[in-house]
Write a protein that holds these residues in place. Structure first.
Motif, PDB file in Angstrom:
ATOM      1  N   GLY A   1      -0.039  -4.459  -5.336  1.00  0.00           N
ATOM      2  CA  GLY A   1       0.284  -5.408  -4.280  1.00  0.00           C
ATOM      3  C   GLY A   1       1.650  -5.176  -3.653  1.00  0.00           C
ATOM      4  N   ARG A   2       2.488  -4.374  -4.303  1.00  0.00           N
ATOM      5  CA  ARG A   2       3.821  -4.073  -3.766  1.00  0.00           C
ATOM      6  C   ARG A   2       3.962  -2.602  -3.385  1.00  0.00           C
ATOM      7  NH1 ARG A   2       8.148  -4.412  -6.970  1.00  0.00           N
ATOM      8  NH2 ARG A   2       6.995  -3.996  -8.914  1.00  0.00           N
ATOM      9  N   PHE A   3       3.317  -1.725  -4.128  1.00  0.00           N
ATOM     10  CA  PHE A   3       3.409  -0.285  -3.888  1.00  0.00           C
ATOM     11  C   PHE A   3       2.094   0.222  -3.308  1.00  0.00           C
ATOM     12  CE2 PHE A   3       6.712   0.847  -7.439  1.00  0.00           C
ATOM     13  CZ  PHE A   3       7.562  -0.135  -6.938  1.00  0.00           C
ATOM     14  N   THR A   4       2.199   1.241  -2.452  1.00  0.00           N
ATOM     15  CA  THR A   4       1.014   1.878  -1.879  1.00  0.00           C
ATOM     16  C   THR A   4       1.160   3.391  -1.971  1.00  0.00           C
ATOM     17  OG1 THR A   4       0.713   0.050  -0.314  1.00  0.00           O
ATOM     18  CG2 THR A   4      -0.455   2.109   0.140  1.00  0.00           C
ATOM     19  N   ILE A   5       0.172   4.024  -2.571  1.00  0.00           N
ATOM     20  CA  ILE A   5       0.167   5.477  -2.673  1.00  0.00           C
ATOM     21  C   ILE A   5      -0.723   6.052  -1.581  1.00  0.00           C
ATOM     22  CG2 ILE A   5      -1.756   5.560  -4.322  1.00  0.00           C
ATOM     23  CD1 ILE A   5      -0.295   7.887  -5.710  1.00  0.00           C
ATOM     24  N   SER A   6      -0.306   7.185  -1.014  1.00  0.00           N
ATOM     25  CA  SER A   6      -1.107   7.822   0.023  1.00  0.00           C
ATOM     26  C   SER A   6      -0.793   9.314   0.022  1.00  0.00           C
ATOM     27  CB  SER A   6      -0.794   7.219   1.396  1.00  0.00           C
ATOM     28  OG  SER A   6       0.566   7.441   1.744  1.00  0.00           O
ATOM     29  N   SER A   7      -1.612  10.064   0.741  1.00  0.00           N
ATOM     30  CA  SER A   7      -1.370  11.502   0.817  1.00  0.00           C
ATOM     31  C   SER A   7      -1.714  12.016   2.205  1.00  0.00           C
ATOM     32  CB  SER A   7      -2.183  12.245  -0.247  1.00  0.00           C
ATOM     33  OG  SER A   7      -3.557  12.097  -0.013  1.00  0.00           O
ATOM     34  N   ASP A   8      -0.999  13.035   2.604  1.00  0.00           N
ATOM     35  CA  ASP A   8      -1.251  13.719   3.872  1.00  0.00           C
ATOM     36  C   ASP A   8      -1.582  15.161   3.515  1.00  0.00           C
ATOM     37  OD1 ASP A   8      -1.144  15.093   6.274  1.00  0.00           O
ATOM     38  OD2 ASP A   8       0.477  13.862   7.066  1.00  0.00           O
ATOM     39  N   ASN A   9      -2.857  15.478   3.466  1.00  0.00           N
ATOM     40  CA  ASN A   9      -3.271  16.805   3.024  1.00  0.00           C
ATOM     41  C   ASN A   9      -2.790  17.907   3.965  1.00  0.00           C
ATOM     42  OD1 ASN A   9      -4.542  15.776   0.744  1.00  0.00           O
ATOM     43  ND2 ASN A   9      -6.477  15.501   1.820  1.00  0.00           N
ATOM     44  N   ALA A  10      -2.673  17.603   5.234  1.00  0.00           N
ATOM     45  CA  ALA A  10      -2.200  18.610   6.191  1.00  0.00           C
ATOM     46  C   ALA A  10      -0.767  19.026   5.880  1.00  0.00           C
ATOM     47  CB  ALA A  10      -2.303  18.071   7.610  1.00  0.00           C
ATOM     48  N   LYS A  11      -0.001  18.120   5.294  1.00  0.00           N
ATOM     49  CA  LYS A  11       1.388  18.409   4.956  1.00  0.00           C
ATOM     50  C   LYS A  11       1.590  18.684   3.469  1.00  0.00           C
ATOM     51  CE  LYS A  11       3.314  15.596   8.695  1.00  0.00           C
ATOM     52  NZ  LYS A  11       4.219  14.466   9.050  1.00  0.00           N
ATOM     53  N   ASN A  12       0.505  18.673   2.701  1.00  0.00           N
ATOM     54  CA  ASN A  12       0.609  18.853   1.242  1.00  0.00           C
ATOM     55  C   ASN A  12       1.627  17.879   0.647  1.00  0.00           C
ATOM     56  OD1 ASN A  12      -1.167  20.959   1.519  1.00  0.00           O
ATOM     57  ND2 ASN A  12       0.370  22.558   1.369  1.00  0.00           N
ATOM     58  N   THR A  13       1.608  16.670   1.114  1.00  0.00           N
ATOM     59  CA  THR A  13       2.617  15.698   0.706  1.00  0.00           C
ATOM     60  C   THR A  13       1.966  14.387   0.291  1.00  0.00           C
ATOM     61  OG1 THR A  13       4.250  16.673   2.205  1.00  0.00           O
ATOM     62  CG2 THR A  13       4.695  14.455   1.403  1.00  0.00           C
ATOM     63  N   MET A  14       2.495  13.817  -0.775  1.00  0.00           N
ATOM     64  CA  MET A  14       2.060  12.518  -1.258  1.00  0.00           C
ATOM     65  C   MET A  14       3.214  11.544  -1.086  1.00  0.00           C
ATOM     66  SD  MET A  14       0.899  11.417  -5.119  1.00  0.00           S
ATOM     67  CE  MET A  14       2.456  11.966  -5.830  1.00  0.00           C
ATOM     68  N   TYR A  15       2.872  10.272  -0.862  1.00  0.00           N
ATOM     69  CA  TYR A  15       3.891   9.257  -0.622  1.00  0.00           C
ATOM     70  C   TYR A  15       3.699   8.071  -1.552  1.00  0.00           C
ATOM     71  CZ  TYR A  15       4.176  11.898   3.731  1.00  0.00           C
ATOM     72  OH  TYR A  15       4.281  12.904   4.654  1.00  0.00           O
ATOM     73  N   LEU A  16       4.796   7.364  -1.779  1.00  0.00           N
ATOM     74  CA  LEU A  16       4.733   6.090  -2.488  1.00  0.00           C
ATOM     75  C   LEU A  16       5.595   5.112  -1.696  1.00  0.00           C
ATOM     76  CD1 LEU A  16       3.620   4.635  -5.012  1.00  0.00           C
ATOM     77  CD2 LEU A  16       5.850   5.040  -6.077  1.00  0.00           C
ATOM     78  N   GLN A  17       4.943   4.204  -0.992  1.00  0.00           N
ATOM     79  CA  GLN A  17       5.644   3.161  -0.266  1.00  0.00           C
ATOM     80  C   GLN A  17       5.895   2.017  -1.236  1.00  0.00           C
ATOM     81  OE1 GLN A  17       6.795   3.016   3.009  1.00  0.00           O
ATOM     82  NE2 GLN A  17       7.758   1.102   2.317  1.00  0.00           N
ATOM     83  N   MET A  18       7.148   1.674  -1.412  1.00  0.00           N
ATOM     84  CA  MET A  18       7.519   0.641  -2.368  1.00  0.00           C
ATOM     85  C   MET A  18       8.157  -0.518  -1.621  1.00  0.00           C
ATOM     86  SD  MET A  18       9.046   3.015  -5.451  1.00  0.00           S
ATOM     87  CE  MET A  18      10.499   3.502  -4.520  1.00  0.00           C
ATOM     88  N   ASN A  19       7.506  -1.668  -1.668  1.00  0.00           N
ATOM     89  CA  ASN A  19       8.003  -2.869  -1.003  1.00  0.00           C
ATOM     90  C   ASN A  19       8.343  -3.940  -2.021  1.00  0.00           C
ATOM     91  OD1 ASN A  19       7.474  -1.656   1.519  1.00  0.00           O
ATOM     92  ND2 ASN A  19       5.379  -2.459   1.526  1.00  0.00           N
ATOM     93  N   ASN A  20       9.139  -4.902  -1.599  1.00  0.00           N
ATOM     94  CA  ASN A  20       9.534  -6.001  -2.458  1.00  0.00           C
ATOM     95  C   ASN A  20      10.022  -5.483  -3.820  1.00  0.00           C
ATOM     96  OD1 ASN A  20       9.958  -8.626  -3.342  1.00  0.00           O
ATOM     97  ND2 ASN A  20       7.824  -8.942  -3.946  1.00  0.00           N
ATOM     98  N   LEU A  21      10.940  -4.562  -3.773  1.00  0.00           N
ATOM     99  CA  LEU A  21      11.430  -3.934  -4.998  1.00  0.00           C
ATOM    100  C   LEU A  21      12.185  -4.926  -5.868  1.00  0.00           C
ATOM    101  CD1 LEU A  21      12.429  -0.523  -3.474  1.00  0.00           C
ATOM    102  CD2 LEU A  21      10.960  -0.812  -5.466  1.00  0.00           C
TER     103      LEU A  21
END
Length: 126
Positions: free
Chosen positions: A66-86
């Motif tokens: 509910g606070r963090f969101t994981i995602s990936s951009d395969n075209a960029k070979n990159t994964m992300y972790l959006q962290m909110n309400n830390l």
């Protein structure tokens, strides 16, 4: 040998946000599942979130759901972790990890990931 490089860590106040990135040196079967783990001083490494390359399956630790969101951009070979309400309890070194196989029920097990980044520090002040 897959290389993973994390970025995006830093110091933030409680309630703030950060976005971590993990760049993989190549897009191969070795990175079919990618995940984030964290380790605070004096504590064991713990699971944060993981995702399959297709994005069809993702998983989150209860503490970040509910606070963090994981995602990936395969075209960029990159994964992300959006962290909110830390929160201060989120303070840790965050590691990116990758593995070539997906086995249901094992995405949270850090010993099942053979490839790791060097880590990026996240510090949340109260």
């Amino acid at each position: 040998q897959v290389q993973l490089v994390e970025s995006g860590g830093g110091l933030v106040q409680a309630g703030g946000s950060l976005r971590l990135s993990c760049a993989a040196s190549e897009r191969t079967l070795s990175t079919y599942v990618m995940g984030w783990f964290r380790q605070a001083p004096g504590k064991e490494r713990e699971f944060v979130a993981a995702i399959t390359r297709t994005g069809s399956t993702s998983d989150y630790a209860d503490s970040v759901k509910g606070r963090f969101t994981i995602s990936s951009d395969n075209a960029k070979n990159t994964m992300y972790l959006q962290m909110n309400n830390l929160k201060p309890d989120d303070t840790a070194v965050y590691y990116c990890a990758a593995r070539p196989t997906f086995v249901l029920g094992t995405m949270r097990i850090h010993t099942r990931y053979p490839y790791w980044g060097q880590g990026t520090q996240v510090t949340v002040s109260s």
